[in-house]
Design an enzyme around this catalytic site. Structure first.
Site, PDB file in Angstrom:
ATOM      1  N   CYS A 249       0.843  -1.203   0.000  1.00 23.36           N
ATOM      2  CA  CYS A 249       0.000   0.000   0.000  1.00 23.36           C
ATOM      3  C   CYS A 249       0.879   1.253   0.000  1.00 23.36           C
ATOM      4  O   CYS A 249       1.501   1.580   1.011  1.00 23.36           O
ATOM      5  CB  CYS A 249      -0.929  -0.028   1.217  1.00 23.36           C
ATOM      6  SG  CYS A 249      -1.830   1.513   1.508  1.00 23.36           S
TER       7      CYS A 249
ATOM      8  N   CYS B 219      -0.020   3.917   2.568  1.00 25.78           N
ATOM      9  CA  CYS B 219       0.403   3.469   3.904  1.00 25.78           C
ATOM     10  C   CYS B 219       1.856   3.848   4.156  1.00 25.78           C
ATOM     11  O   CYS B 219       2.219   4.325   5.240  1.00 25.78           O
ATOM     12  CB  CYS B 219       0.234   1.958   4.049  1.00 25.78           C
ATOM     13  SG  CYS B 219      -1.460   1.357   3.880  1.00 25.78           S
TER      14      CYS B 219
END
Length: 202
Positions: free
Chosen positions: A126, A129
């Protein structure tokens, strides 16, 4: 005469991110999960790895670095820590970096915490993230002793992700007294996260 109350500590660094741990010689050869990058590596003492003149208990009880036993307990390693009594967590005031949590210890680390815990539901693939990680590192240091910042890898801990109703990454869920009190979905700026933490502390 050799004092039975002293023990030599060894400096061991994570091969992935360089995070340094102070561990007792008895822990060498065991595996440790890095609290910063989640890399699992073997504890090895290298040349110059010993911390000369340092005895057990000489490290401060609070701050970003604790004793070897305290680091071992927070990282979830094996062996019985000699600090807190059985069943007790190390002093939460000492946590100045995000800590890794799993399905196995989520209830103890997050829901039973004596202070608010912000859980970052993330995954290695991600990109948002990864972009959020530096802000969480800064917040962990700024709110040390007041709020714990925790990271849960959803690829490896899907049970907790499902129970929390997380459907998109990154998702930040703030827990206080064992209950969810706030939720931020997506890549949020640091000031927005600070506002949520300050509301929980009010």
């Amino acid at each position: 005469m050799q004092s039975p109350q002293t023990a030599t500590l060894v400096d061991v660094s994570c091969p992935q991110c360089g995070e340094t741990y102070h561990v007792k010689e008895e822990h060498l050869g065991k595996n440790l999960k890095c609290r910063r990058c989640d890399t699992v590596f073997e504890l090895r003492g290298g040349p110059g790895g010993r911390a000369p003149g340092r005895a057990e208990g000489s490290e401060p009880a609070t701050g970003a670095r604790g004793s070897g036993a305290g680091e071992w307990a927070r990282a979830g390693g094996g062996g019985a820590p000699r600090g807190p009594a059985p069943g007790q967590r190390p002093p939460e005031a000492a946590v100045a970096h995000p800590i890794a949590v799993t399905d196995a210890d989520f209830a103890r680390t997050v829901l039973q915490s004596t202070q608010p815990v912000l859980v970052d539901f993330w995954a290695p693939w991600c990109a948002p993230c990864r972009a959020l990680a530096p802000a969480l590192e800064q917040l962990a240091a700024e709110y040390a002793g007041r709020v714990t910042i925790a990271k849960l890898n959803t690829d490896e801990n899907q049970r907790t992700m499902v129970q929390a109703g997380v459907q998109g990454l990154p998702t930040l869920v703030l827990y206080k007294g064992g209950k969810e009190v706030d939720r931020l979905v997506g890549l949020r700026p640091k000031p927005h996260i600070k506002q949520a933490l300050d509301r929980a502390l009010a």
